[in-house]
Design a protein around this motif. Structure first.
Motif, mmCIF file in Angstrom:
data_model
loop_
_atom_site.group_PDB
_atom_site.id
_atom_site.type_symbol
_atom_site.label_atom_id
_atom_site.label_comp_id
_atom_site.label_asym_id
_atom_site.label_seq_id
_atom_site.Cartn_x
_atom_site.Cartn_y
_atom_site.Cartn_z
ATOM 1 N N MET A 1 17.296 -0.757 -1.257
ATOM 2 C CA MET A 1 16.446 -0.864 -2.444
ATOM 3 C C MET A 1 15.355 0.201 -2.399
ATOM 4 O O MET A 1 14.703 0.382 -1.366
ATOM 5 N N ILE A 2 15.144 0.901 -3.514
ATOM 6 C CA ILE A 2 14.148 1.952 -3.588
ATOM 7 C C ILE A 2 12.999 1.483 -4.477
ATOM 8 O O ILE A 2 13.209 1.046 -5.608
ATOM 9 N N ASP A 3 11.783 1.547 -3.948
ATOM 10 C CA ASP A 3 10.593 1.240 -4.731
ATOM 11 C C ASP A 3 9.944 2.545 -5.165
ATOM 12 O O ASP A 3 9.866 3.504 -4.385
ATOM 13 N N ILE A 4 9.462 2.584 -6.401
ATOM 14 C CA ILE A 4 8.820 3.770 -6.954
ATOM 15 C C ILE A 4 7.330 3.469 -7.138
ATOM 16 O O ILE A 4 6.968 2.462 -7.764
ATOM 17 N N PHE A 5 6.471 4.320 -6.587
ATOM 18 C CA PHE A 5 5.026 4.148 -6.708
ATOM 19 C C PHE A 5 4.400 5.471 -7.124
ATOM 20 O O PHE A 5 4.928 6.545 -6.824
ATOM 21 N N ASP A 6 3.261 5.374 -7.810
ATOM 22 C CA ASP A 6 2.483 6.602 -7.938
ATOM 23 C C ASP A 6 1.634 6.745 -6.687
ATOM 24 O O ASP A 6 1.571 5.838 -5.847
ATOM 25 N N LEU A 7 0.982 7.901 -6.524
ATOM 26 C CA LEU A 7 0.288 8.184 -5.269
ATOM 27 C C LEU A 7 -0.845 7.205 -5.011
ATOM 28 O O LEU A 7 -1.077 6.803 -3.857
ATOM 29 N N LEU A 8 -1.563 6.800 -6.044
ATOM 30 C CA LEU A 8 -2.665 5.853 -5.851
ATOM 31 C C LEU A 8 -2.137 4.494 -5.416
ATOM 32 O O LEU A 8 -2.735 3.833 -4.553
ATOM 33 N N GLU A 9 -1.016 4.067 -5.980
ATOM 34 C CA GLU A 9 -0.421 2.795 -5.557
ATOM 35 C C GLU A 9 -0.045 2.835 -4.076
ATOM 36 O O GLU A 9 -0.277 1.861 -3.340
ATOM 37 N N PHE A 10 0.509 3.966 -3.632
ATOM 38 C CA PHE A 10 0.854 4.050 -2.216
ATOM 39 C C PHE A 10 -0.408 4.055 -1.347
ATOM 40 O O PHE A 10 -0.430 3.456 -0.270
ATOM 41 N N GLN A 11 -1.463 4.709 -1.795
ATOM 42 C CA GLN A 11 -2.709 4.695 -1.040
ATOM 43 C C GLN A 11 -3.276 3.283 -0.939
ATOM 44 O O GLN A 11 -3.843 2.909 0.090
ATOM 45 N N VAL A 12 -3.130 2.495 -1.994
ATOM 46 C CA VAL A 12 -3.567 1.096 -1.944
ATOM 47 C C VAL A 12 -2.751 0.327 -0.912
ATOM 48 O O VAL A 12 -3.297 -0.469 -0.128
ATOM 49 N N LEU A 13 -1.426 0.549 -0.895
ATOM 50 C CA LEU A 13 -0.583 -0.097 0.112
ATOM 51 C C LEU A 13 -1.013 0.293 1.527
ATOM 52 O O LEU A 13 -1.099 -0.564 2.418
ATOM 53 N N ALA A 14 -1.282 1.584 1.724
ATOM 54 C CA ALA A 14 -1.700 2.051 3.049
ATOM 55 C C ALA A 14 -3.017 1.399 3.458
ATOM 56 O O ALA A 14 -3.182 0.962 4.607
ATOM 57 N N GLU A 29 -7.835 13.898 -3.095
ATOM 58 C CA GLU A 29 -9.151 13.628 -3.656
ATOM 59 C C GLU A 29 -9.346 12.126 -3.756
ATOM 60 O O GLU A 29 -8.388 11.355 -3.825
ATOM 61 N N GLU A 30 -10.597 11.692 -3.746
ATOM 62 C CA GLU A 30 -10.907 10.272 -3.783
ATOM 63 C C GLU A 30 -10.791 9.751 -5.207
ATOM 64 O O GLU A 30 -11.333 10.333 -6.157
ATOM 65 N N ALA A 31 -10.113 8.628 -5.379
ATOM 66 C CA ALA A 31 -9.914 8.054 -6.703
ATOM 67 C C ALA A 31 -11.169 7.324 -7.164
ATOM 68 O O ALA A 31 -11.951 6.811 -6.350
ATOM 69 N N ALA A 32 -11.366 7.274 -8.459
ATOM 70 C CA ALA A 32 -12.483 6.526 -9.027
ATOM 71 C C ALA A 32 -12.299 5.040 -8.741
ATOM 72 O O ALA A 32 -11.174 4.524 -8.747
ATOM 73 N N SER A 33 -13.407 4.324 -8.491
ATOM 74 C CA SER A 33 -13.335 2.915 -8.107
ATOM 75 C C SER A 33 -12.655 2.072 -9.173
ATOM 76 O O SER A 33 -11.884 1.152 -8.858
#
Length: 236
Positions: A1-14, A29-33
């Motif tokens: 199974m392949i999950d697709i995330f945008d970069l911010l979603e993956f950073q949240v997972l990390a 770069e740091e994302a806005a809160s």
């Protein structure tokens, strides 16, 4: 199974898994809160994350993949010449080989999935990152070393002879570069070993870099597979 995330979603997972630093796919770069809060809300709503007290807990199947990334000490980065997609980052400790790669349908997103070793090697062949050799018959005592000497451009020779000091960006513009496999420290990206496949007219050449040394040899998919397998065994 392949999950697709945008970069911010993956950073949240990390962040939810406690992975503070990793080499591979970052926004730089740091994302806005407010963007982070909205992303957490969406991922909780979709069931990827679950609120447990003060903590955000990653739910299966993404949880086992993030556990493997957290446990891995190294990342294998696979690039193709001329910056062709996908770029892949492979993390492995004791479980599956976890792949992060550029999404083929949307370069702003990344795919996350796990594989066993056999599936990983089959994928490398299916994506032609480990291509079939040009020569299908024995060529006796042909002087491949002399052929490499005559057909590898001087600038590329200098990059190869620089060993792991040369960065990947120095290679990918060279038209002779087919694919590059680089074993790095997961945290700081330090290069430990690299395998460069050179696409030459007669046959692919496999250049192996480690520390300040480089060796050139005739490429076969079987030989390349053994090199990668040894990397994981030696560094694991």
């Amino acid at each position: 199974m392949i999950d697709i995330f945008d970069l911010l979603e993956f950073q949240v997972l990390a962040a939810a898994r406690g992975i503070e630093d990793y080499y591979g796919f970052t926004t730089g770069e740091e994302a806005a809160s407010e963007d982070v809060y909205y992303t957490v809300y969406q991922m909780t709503r979709s069931g990827i994350l679950k609120q447990e007290g003060e903590a955000l807990v990653i739910q299966p199947p993404a949880s086992c993949l993030m556990d493997e990334i957290a446990a891995a000490a190294y990342v294998l980065v696979i690039d193709q010449g001329q910056y062709e997609l996908p770029r892949q980052c492979i993390y492995h400790s004791r479980g599956p080989y976890v792949c992060l790669e550029s999404c083929s349908t949307d370069p702003s997103k990344i795919s996350l999935y796990g594989m066993d070793w056999e599936s990983f090697i089959l994928q490398l062949k299916d994506l032609y990152q480990l291509p079939p050799p040009y020569l299908t018959e024995e060529v006796g005592d042909y002087d491949f070393a002399g052929y490499w000497e005559d057909h590898i451009p001087k600038g590329l020779k200098r990059l190869l002879e620089a060993g792991c000091q040369a960065e990947i960006e120095d290679f990918l513009d060279c038209p002779q570069i087919y694919s590059v496999f680089t074993l790095r420290d997961k945290i700081n990206g330090k290069i430990f070993k690299r395998m460069v496949l050179l696409d030459l007219a007669l046959e692919f050449c496999m250049a192996l870099q480690e520390d300040g040394a480089v060796s050139l040899e005739r490429y076969t998919p079987e030989r390349a597979e053994k090199v990668l397998e040894a990397w994981w065994r030696d560094e694991g």
